[in-house]
Design a protein around this motif. Structure first.
Motif, PDB file in Angstrom:
ATOM      1  N   ASP A 172       0.746  -1.137  -0.083  1.00 23.61           N
ATOM      2  CA  ASP A 172      -0.019   0.088  -0.137  1.00 23.61           C
ATOM      3  C   ASP A 172       0.857   1.359   0.041  1.00 23.61           C
ATOM      4  N   GLY A 173       1.295   1.713  -1.268  1.00 17.90           N
ATOM      5  CA  GLY A 173       2.399   2.764  -1.248  1.00 17.90           C
ATOM      6  C   GLY A 173       3.650   2.348  -0.720  1.00 17.90           C
ATOM      7  N   PRO A 174       4.094   3.201   0.128  1.00 21.08           N
ATOM      8  CA  PRO A 174       5.535   2.823   1.040  1.00 21.08           C
ATOM      9  C   PRO A 174       5.429   1.609   1.766  1.00 21.08           C
ATOM     10  N   ASP A 236      -8.560 -12.168   5.678  1.00 17.88           N
ATOM     11  CA  ASP A 236      -8.900 -13.124   4.545  1.00 17.88           C
ATOM     12  C   ASP A 236      -8.347 -12.138   3.329  1.00 17.88           C
ATOM     13  N   GLY A 237      -8.099 -12.825   2.109  1.00 17.91           N
ATOM     14  CA  GLY A 237      -7.720 -12.167   1.107  1.00 17.91           C
ATOM     15  C   GLY A 237      -8.417 -12.756  -0.284  1.00 17.91           C
ATOM     16  N   HIS A 238      -8.603 -12.037  -1.411  1.00 19.14           N
ATOM     17  CA  HIS A 238      -9.262 -12.485  -2.626  1.00 19.14           C
ATOM     18  C   HIS A 238      -8.605 -11.719  -3.748  1.00 19.14           C
ATOM     19  N   ARG A 239      -8.868 -12.253  -4.777  1.00 11.90           N
ATOM     20  CA  ARG A 239      -8.410 -11.725  -6.007  1.00 11.90           C
ATOM     21  C   ARG A 239      -9.382 -10.579  -6.296  1.00 11.90           C
ATOM     22  N   SER A 309      -9.369  -5.871   0.253  1.00 10.07           N
ATOM     23  CA  SER A 309     -10.318  -4.950   0.122  1.00 10.07           C
ATOM     24  C   SER A 309     -10.025  -3.624   0.717  1.00 10.07           C
ATOM     25  N   PRO A 310     -10.184  -2.475  -0.182  1.00  8.28           N
ATOM     26  CA  PRO A 310      -9.908  -1.402   0.319  1.00  8.28           C
ATOM     27  C   PRO A 310     -10.695  -0.801   1.576  1.00  8.28           C
ATOM     28  N   VAL A 311     -11.789  -1.247   1.355  1.00 10.43           N
ATOM     29  CA  VAL A 311     -12.889  -1.038   2.348  1.00 10.43           C
ATOM     30  C   VAL A 311     -12.299  -1.502   3.765  1.00 10.43           C
ATOM     31  N   ASP A 312     -12.154  -2.864   3.751  1.00 10.79           N
ATOM     32  CA  ASP A 312     -11.709  -3.596   5.068  1.00 10.79           C
ATOM     33  C   ASP A 312     -10.225  -2.989   5.433  1.00 10.79           C
TER      34      ASP A 312
END
Length: 360
Positions: A172-174, A236-239, A309-312
């Protein structure tokens, strides 16, 4: 092929058809569906080759037998009213004692092993227990008679991954956000708050660079400590970056056998977190993951949001949000020990009052 999931192939290669068969097997067995034959999937495949009666079963301290035949034996004994504990597919001392008790009742020598004579006796006898689950009754009785106080209870908090295994990683950026760091931060916050409520708390691993134990090691640690509860924390993570929300998992098999109190704890944790954070409710699910399968106490894994997810992700990196998550888990733990007449609505427990009651 012996499981009926794959047609005969001309060459032994890991092709798309084999990957698809692995995914079907993982789905049927309540494992993580990734199409890869990792350690846990391989052990499940090895267990699946055994059917009850294919070999003599007996108890070994140093090398206990594992397999579907052991699990089917445990399920059979359980429905007949014998106490085998969790149907984990391991021929341990509790299973051996249950077999010996059955053998005494039917006039066989009570050696605790399951050979042809014992199998014949099992097959010709019907169920003893009707109108309910004996495992559920035992688990519920234990909780209802132990009282509502958290003081002195032992809880194991398991921050997922660790060491050389960071879990989900998102740049996420740096910055670089990892599942292992977030899980450990949440676990540390939960450790302090539960200790303040009078519980004894043990973490399964240390921070950052500490070596990550296997799920089997984490389960063994909780069993050795004779913990009252285990809570495993993951993200978690998802494509698909639109995937978001929180889910909770408890032990359960494809045959409907479940850890009743584990299922209850998973539901409480999920609802309390959703009520306090507004996250999407992704429901509770039964799994046979080794961490849930081999623990002898109610155990849950909670996946708190999607780091992809940007929201999470915005929520997860917010310390205030993490405190709300921790408060939800504390409230769920307290509600586990409330009798039905004392329970309160979801989201209504003020966890600061738990500490206040302790200090008075």
């Amino acid at each position: 092929m012996t499981l009926g999931l794959l047609a005969p192939a001309d060459e032994p290669i890991f092709d798309p058809a084999l990957e698809h068969a692995v995914r079907i097997f993982q789905q049927q067995r309540g494992l993580s569906v990734d199409g890869e034959v990792g350690d846990e999937t391989w052990r499940a495949l090895d267990s699946a080759r055994w059917t009850l009666g294919a070999r003599t079963l007996d108890f070994s301290v140093n090398n206990p037998l594992h397999g579907d035949d052991v699990r089917h034996l445990q399920e059979r004994l359980l429905e007949m009213g014998y106490d085998v504990g969790r149907t984990d597919g391991v021929y341990g001392p509790r299973t051996a004692r249950a077999v010996a008790a059955f053998q005494r009742e039917v006039g066989l020598y009570p050696d605790g092993g399951c050979g042809p004579q014992t199998l014949h006796a099992l097959r010709r006898l019907g169920r003893k227990v009707v109108g309910g689950s004996p495992l559920r009754l035992r688990e519920e009785h234990h909780f209802r008679t132990s009282g509502p106080s958290l003081v002195g209870r032992l809880i194991v908090i398991d921050p997922g991954h660790g060491g050389q295994d960071p879990g989900i990683v998102v740049p996420d950026g740096p910055l670089r956000w990892t599942e292992s760091d977030i899980a450990f931060d949440l676990a540390s916050r939960l450790e302090g708050r539960l200790a303040a409520a009078g519980m004894r708390v043990h973490l399964t691993r240390g921070p950052l660079g500490a070596e990550a134990p296997s799920d089997l090691d984490r389960a063994s640690l909780a069993n050795d400590l004779q913990a009252d509860l285990l809570i495993s924390i993951h993200v978690d993570g998802h494509r698909n970056p639109a995937a978001d929300g929180v889910a909770a998992y408890h032990y359960g098999t494809e045959n409907g056998v479940t850890s009743t109190m584990g299922e209850q704890l998973a539901g409480l944790v999920l609802r309390e977190i959703v009520a306090r954070t507004g996250m999407r409710n992704c429901q509770t699910h039964a799994k046979t993951w080794e961490l849930l399968r081999y623990t002898r106490m109610p155990a849950v894994r909670v996946d708190i949001g999607y780091l992809t997810s940007p929201v999470d992700r915005a929520r997860l990196i917010d310390p205030i949000f993490r405190e709300r998550v921790v408060e939800g888990i504390i409230a769920a733990v307290q509600r586990m020990y409330y009798p039905s007449e004392m329970d309160v609505k979801t989201g209504m427990i003020d966890v600061s009052q738990i500490r206040l009651a302790l200090s008075q």
